[in-house]
Scaffold this active site. Structure first.
Site, short mmCIF file in Angstrom:
data_model
loop_
_atom_site.label_atom_id
_atom_site.label_comp_id
_atom_site.label_asym_id
_atom_site.label_seq_id
_atom_site.Cartn_x
_atom_site.Cartn_y
_atom_site.Cartn_z
N GLU A 1 -6.70 -12.52 32.82
CA GLU A 1 -6.02 -13.57 32.06
C GLU A 1 -6.24 -13.35 30.56
O GLU A 1 -7.35 -13.02 30.12
CB GLU A 1 -6.60 -14.92 32.49
CG GLU A 1 -6.10 -16.12 31.72
CD GLU A 1 -6.82 -17.41 32.14
OE1 GLU A 1 -6.32 -18.49 31.77
OE2 GLU A 1 -7.87 -17.32 32.82
N LYS B 1 0.97 -20.25 33.38
CA LYS B 1 -0.11 -20.98 34.05
C LYS B 1 0.25 -22.45 34.20
O LYS B 1 0.65 -23.11 33.24
CB LYS B 1 -1.41 -20.83 33.26
CG LYS B 1 -2.64 -21.36 33.97
CD LYS B 1 -3.90 -20.99 33.19
CE LYS B 1 -5.16 -21.44 33.86
NZ LYS B 1 -6.38 -21.01 33.14
N CYS C 1 -5.98 -17.92 37.20
CA CYS C 1 -7.27 -18.61 37.19
C CYS C 1 -7.20 -19.99 37.86
O CYS C 1 -7.18 -20.07 39.09
CB CYS C 1 -7.80 -18.70 35.76
SG CYS C 1 -9.61 -18.88 35.65
#
Length: 285
Positions: free
Chosen positions: A41, A109, A147
């Site tokens: 990330e 995200k 994540c």
């Protein structure tokens, strides 16, 4: 398929330096005949972008990203960076998947943490949808969960129902600030092995290493197979910058799902069509 886990560090705010690091890793992966290279990330910017005075965002078709993909030769590349929205007002925490110098898919995200030392929601706009996408020229299908997205079981479920045979999970996971309550490594290993086993697919977890501000990134990147077994893993600790290439057989996914059909292919097709219908009507996932 040969997948390279690029467990790298990043220098906060140094786009040029981080791009050079990624280019070096890609060169090594090409020499190792890798088919897919996965970076952590925000690998090109560092994590705490709010501490940087200048704008680090890049458009998905930025020439530097396309040139980086060309450096990968025939291999696919998933790389994390701050994405500049087309209208210029918003920035996303994104991971772009590229092949042969071309952008194939961008995942923004969805779940941005804003607690303790994590302030992503202050600097990024959350993504609004998640889709699986073709890799290796469309021969296979993957999905990206950045994540904290992977801590939301519904996202992994929808990705599986959208046809993913591989979950790519780039992360910036730091060592737990409350080790007496939970261990970051143990939590992540529980998540990835659960997804591999229950959704009967490969999970590729690629975490950052290094120290940035008050955060220590621990690495521990690994690949889990459709039986929930770890089939390759990197070292742990802030100094454990390394790459690891793991060979996987995607035919194992179909064999596993046929032997014990927890995930049914017939249902996948129905749900994919329903997802397409909702998106055509302007809805989001």
């Amino acid at each position: 398929m040969r997948i390279t886990l690029a467990q790298t560090d990043a220098t906060l705010g140094d786009l040029d330096g981080n791009l050079k690091r990624a280019e070096r890793v890609l060169g090594e992966a090409v020499e190792d005949s890798s088919d897919l290279v996965v970076f952590p990330e925000l690998a090109l910017s560092g994590y705490q972008i709010g501490d940087v005075a200048h704008d680090l965002s890049m458009s998905p078709d930025d020439r530097r990203l396309l040139r980086l993909s060309q450096r990968a030769g025939g291999a696919g590349m998933l790389v994390g960076y701050p994405e500049a929205g087309t209208h210029g007002l918003h920035t996303y925490n994104s991971a772009g998947y590229y092949e042969d110098g071309h952008l194939v898919h961008t995942h923004r995200k969805l779940y941005l943490p804003t607690y303790s030392t994590f302030e992503e929601r202050k600097h990024f706009l959350p993504g609004q949808h998640s889709r699986a996408y073709g890799v290796r020229g469309g021969r296979h299908r993957a999905a990206t969960l950045i994540c904290n997205d992977a801590w939301q079981p519904q996202v992994a479920f929808l990705s599986t129902q959208d046809g993913a045979h591989i979950l790519l999970v780039p992360a910036n996971s730091a060592q737990s600030m409350s080790p007496e309550r939970y261990d970051s490594r143990e939590y992540w290993r529980n998540i990835t092995t659960f997804y591999g086993r229950i959704y009967q697919l490969f999970v590729v977890f690629v975490n950052r290493v290094g120290v940035e501000g008050g955060l220590t990134f621990w690495g521990g990147s690994h690949v889990v197979d459709p039986w929930g077994e770890v089939v390759g893993e990197c070292g742990e600790g802030p100094e454990a910058e390394e790459t690891l290439t793991v060979e996987i057989n995607l035919a194992d996914v179909r064999r596993r799902r046929r032997d014990i059909p927890l995930v049914r292919e017939a249902r996948l097709g129905l749900l994919r069509r329903e997802i397409d219908r909702l998106l055509d009507e302007g809805g989001d996932l």
